[in-house]
Design an enzyme around this catalytic site. Structure first.
Site, PDB file in Angstrom:
ATOM      1  N   ASP A 293      -9.654  -5.720  -3.984  1.00 21.66           N
ATOM      2  CA  ASP A 293      -8.678  -4.848  -3.336  1.00 21.66           C
ATOM      3  C   ASP A 293      -9.008  -3.369  -3.538  1.00 21.66           C
ATOM      4  O   ASP A 293      -9.605  -2.977  -4.543  1.00 21.66           O
ATOM      5  CB  ASP A 293      -7.312  -5.149  -3.973  1.00 21.66           C
ATOM      6  CG  ASP A 293      -6.119  -4.829  -3.112  1.00 21.66           C
ATOM      7  OD1 ASP A 293      -6.215  -3.927  -2.268  1.00 21.66           O
ATOM      8  OD2 ASP A 293      -5.076  -5.481  -3.310  1.00 21.66           O
TER       9      ASP A 293
ATOM     10  N   SER B 240       0.837  -1.194   0.000  1.00 22.56           N
ATOM     11  CA  SER B 240       0.000   0.000   0.000  1.00 22.56           C
ATOM     12  C   SER B 240       0.882   1.259   0.000  1.00 22.56           C
ATOM     13  O   SER B 240       1.688   1.439  -0.916  1.00 22.56           O
ATOM     14  CB  SER B 240      -0.976  -0.049   1.183  1.00 22.56           C
ATOM     15  OG  SER B 240      -2.024   0.867   1.024  1.00 22.56           O
TER      16      SER B 240
ATOM     17  N   HIS C 105      -7.379  -6.046   0.425  1.00 20.08           N
ATOM     18  CA  HIS C 105      -6.122  -5.294   0.455  1.00 20.08           C
ATOM     19  C   HIS C 105      -4.964  -6.068   1.093  1.00 20.08           C
ATOM     20  O   HIS C 105      -3.849  -5.583   1.097  1.00 20.08           O
ATOM     21  CB  HIS C 105      -6.372  -3.994   1.225  1.00 20.08           C
ATOM     22  CG  HIS C 105      -5.413  -2.893   0.926  1.00 20.08           C
ATOM     23  ND1 HIS C 105      -4.980  -2.598  -0.349  1.00 20.08           N
ATOM     24  CD2 HIS C 105      -4.798  -1.984   1.742  1.00 20.08           C
ATOM     25  CE1 HIS C 105      -4.152  -1.566  -0.301  1.00 20.08           C
ATOM     26  NE2 HIS C 105      -4.023  -1.181   0.949  1.00 20.08           N
TER      27      HIS C 105
END
Length: 294
Positions: A245, A106, A272
């Site tokens: 996601d 991320s 995610h």
């Protein structure tokens, strides 16, 4: 398995570092967590990669969260990409990490791309981009597309919060929580302990760097745009993401299409955190990748 914890001096601050395994002749895997401000905790589900791939796995809490210094009183100057890159450089220098494999999840993937594109560091053997992004604009556009699948009332609550700048209403909080359950991870008691563990700090780092939520990037990273620069990164890159996601398939494919030496693994039914939701498969994929790139 040996776990070593260290506090590394970083100017007037310190960075907490957790090292899994003993040094070998294989380049360590250095992990960059998300957020900003999410802490290393969830990466502990990858500890076994050290043994599986025959190398150290190194994770740390970035400035502003976890066991590292949390200078919230200096947020505007401390919580910036430049500072977090300097911290990454300091971690490598202090630990003598001349050769590494670099994984960013991320925001951590954003940090990795900023580091590679803007600083041209030496000794990065491969890059793993885990549910990350090369464009804040595309990320926001894609998440606003996903918001349209929420119930009308939740869509309205999110729109009102973005219009007024008031993110405190119970209706917005509930809508955002529902959205994150669907596309980040649905937090249930049966998740691994490191994922459930309460993190220290991080909220102001997130708000300062990114914004009030995933789809409203109004922090100092709002202009983040590296898509067209990916073509200059010729190192081997592994992209991982989930079908559900926050890093939508379009976001992932935009990175895959621009990186000259990339592989993309899409995890069906994952949000995610495929490395949590499909932990065994992810560990096998990651370990095989690292061994193949040594």
């Amino acid at each position: 398995m040996q776990i070593t914890e260290k506090y590394l001096p970083f100017g007037n601050w310190q960075t907490y570092c957790r090292i899994v395994g003993e040094a070998t002749d294989r380049a360590p895997l250095l992990l960059l967590h998300g957020g900003p401000g999410s802490s290393h905790n969830y990466f502990e589900v990858l500890d076994q990669v050290a043994e599986k791939s025959g190398r150290q796995v190194i994770m740390y809490d970035q400035l502003g969260c976890g066991n590292s210094s949390i200078p919230d009183d200096q947020a505007e100057t401390a919580y910036t990409a430049q500072t977090w890159v300097k911290e990454l450089e300091n971690v490598r220098e202090q630990l003598g990490l001349d050769q590494i494999h670099l994984l960013g999840q991320s925001w951590g993937g954003m940090l990795a791309l900023i580091y590679l594109c803007d600083y041209q560091p030496k000794g990065v053997k491969s890059l793993i981009l885990s549910s990350t992004l090369a464009s804040a604009k595309l990320w926001s556009q894609e998440l606003h597309r996903l918001i349209k699948y929420l119930p009308k009332g939740e869509q309205a609550a999110i729109k009102e919060a973005e219009t007024t700048g008031n993110y405190d209403s119970p209706a917005y909080q509930a809508a955002n929580a529902h959205f994150m359950d669907q596309h980040a991870i649905n937090v249930t008691p049966d998740l691994p302990e490191p994922v459930l563990r309460k993190k220290k700090g991080g909220n102001l780092a997130y708000l300062t760097g990114w914004g009030p939520n995933e789809y409203t990037p109004i922090g100092n990273l709002h202009g983040y745009e590296y898509t067209d620069r990916l073509k200059d990164l010729d190192l081997p890159a592994l992209i991982t993401s989930g079908t559900d996601d926050l890093c939508t398939p379009l976001v992932a494919k935009s990175m895959y299409d621009h990186l000259p030496n990339a592989r993309w693994e899409l995890f069906a039914g994952c949000g995610h955190m495929p490395f949590v939701q499909e932990n065994a498969k992810y560990q096998e994929l990651l370990s095989d990748w690292l061994i193949s790139q040594d």
